[in-house]
Design an enzyme around this catalytic site. Sequence first.
Site, PDB file in Angstrom:
ATOM      1  N   GLU A  99      24.914 -66.915 -38.220  1.00  0.00           N
ATOM      2  CA  GLU A  99      24.951 -65.472 -37.966  1.00  0.00           C
ATOM      3  C   GLU A  99      24.348 -65.169 -36.601  1.00  0.00           C
ATOM      4  O   GLU A  99      23.375 -65.793 -36.194  1.00  0.00           O
ATOM      5  CB  GLU A  99      24.153 -64.779 -39.076  1.00  0.00           C
ATOM      6  CG  GLU A  99      24.207 -63.277 -39.059  1.00  0.00           C
ATOM      7  CD  GLU A  99      23.462 -62.653 -40.257  1.00  0.00           C
ATOM      8  OE1 GLU A  99      23.657 -63.093 -41.414  1.00  0.00           O
ATOM      9  OE2 GLU A  99      22.671 -61.726 -40.016  1.00  0.00           O
ATOM     10  N   ASP A 101      23.079 -61.715 -34.603  1.00  0.00           N
ATOM     11  CA  ASP A 101      22.779 -60.313 -34.945  1.00  0.00           C
ATOM     12  C   ASP A 101      22.289 -59.455 -33.807  1.00  0.00           C
ATOM     13  O   ASP A 101      21.354 -59.845 -33.099  1.00  0.00           O
ATOM     14  CB  ASP A 101      21.546 -60.256 -35.873  1.00  0.00           C
ATOM     15  CG  ASP A 101      21.827 -60.695 -37.264  1.00  0.00           C
ATOM     16  OD1 ASP A 101      22.970 -60.612 -37.682  1.00  0.00           O
ATOM     17  OD2 ASP A 101      20.860 -61.115 -37.931  1.00  0.00           O
ATOM     18  N   GLU A 103      20.671 -55.624 -34.105  1.00  0.00           N
ATOM     19  CA  GLU A 103      20.348 -54.507 -34.994  1.00  0.00           C
ATOM     20  C   GLU A 103      19.610 -53.463 -34.170  1.00  0.00           C
ATOM     21  O   GLU A 103      18.685 -53.791 -33.437  1.00  0.00           O
ATOM     22  CB  GLU A 103      19.473 -54.955 -36.165  1.00  0.00           C
ATOM     23  CG  GLU A 103      20.241 -55.746 -37.205  1.00  0.00           C
ATOM     24  CD  GLU A 103      19.436 -55.981 -38.464  1.00  0.00           C
ATOM     25  OE1 GLU A 103      19.788 -55.410 -39.510  1.00  0.00           O
ATOM     26  OE2 GLU A 103      18.442 -56.723 -38.396  1.00  0.00           O
TER      27      GLU A 103
END
Length: 290
Positions: A99, A101, A103
């Site tokens: 993953e 990411d 955010e």
Amino acid sequence: MVLKMTLVVVLFSSILAAVAYGGNFNQDFDITWGDGRAMILNNGNLLTLSLDEASGSGFQSKNEYLFGKIDMQIKLVPGNSAGTVTAYYFSSKGSRWDEIDFEFLGNLSGDPYIVHTNVYTQGKGDREEQFYLWFDPTADFHTYSILWNPQRVVFYVDKIPIREFKNMESNGIHFPKDQSMKIHSSLWNADDWATRGGLVKTDWTKAPFTASYRNFNASEACIWASGNSSCGPLGSSSPKSRPKNWLNENLDSTDQKRLKWVQKNYRIYNYCSDKKRFPQGLPQECANTT
Ligand SMILES: *[C@@H]1O[C@H](CO)[C@@H](O)[C@H](O)[C@H]1NC(C)=O
């Protein structure tokens, strides 16, 4: 007359370019949750996510990708967005997933968003780096990009690299290179941890909260389908010509300088400097990073 013609040609070619590269949310994405709170508008050129007290919303790419240089323009929740989190990430499936990411943690009006980044390999994350931005990400759209090739994962904001995760497999550290990923995004309520560690709660009188997306560009990426990879144009490996060959692109000296500038002035958390969190010693990959 000549001027007019040029204008027409320019207009026409930019329309072509928009068709070829601008991406279309109807073609490229599925809305996955939110019961009407996520909307694709303007013939597929704009997507909005919203969040209210009952639910957030989200979408994911139809395609799976294995490597690429992929841009998305996002305009984050304006005003009092404390407690909201807009997540934009690439993820594979299964218990040993990879993953990448981004955010975005909202804040009270006038207080800075935090850009939280992480990289998971084979199900293991704990590689957070956090940043402030050098602009207000709610006033306009800005471009958030991932360069992902077999040598490195680079996070960019408006084409400025903010973080690099290098392939360190020769030191026994997993690198995301064997699993294809879908692109996901969601807007959700995280007021139990997001703003100052959960101290500031979401103000539901300001709901619905909305984030907007446009100009998705995955023209330089490899789409993975039933065991086959098909890649967009590879560009050139000669450093002078553009576009660069993203499949073996690295950071040139300008990019290196920019990365250092961001890390020095805007990075507010780096797991590799958090000795308290790792009393048995920093993760192995931290030996090679700054
Ligand atoms: C919100 O603003 C405060 C005060 O400037 C800051 O300490 C914090 O890092 C900001 N971001 C979040 C997500 O709390």
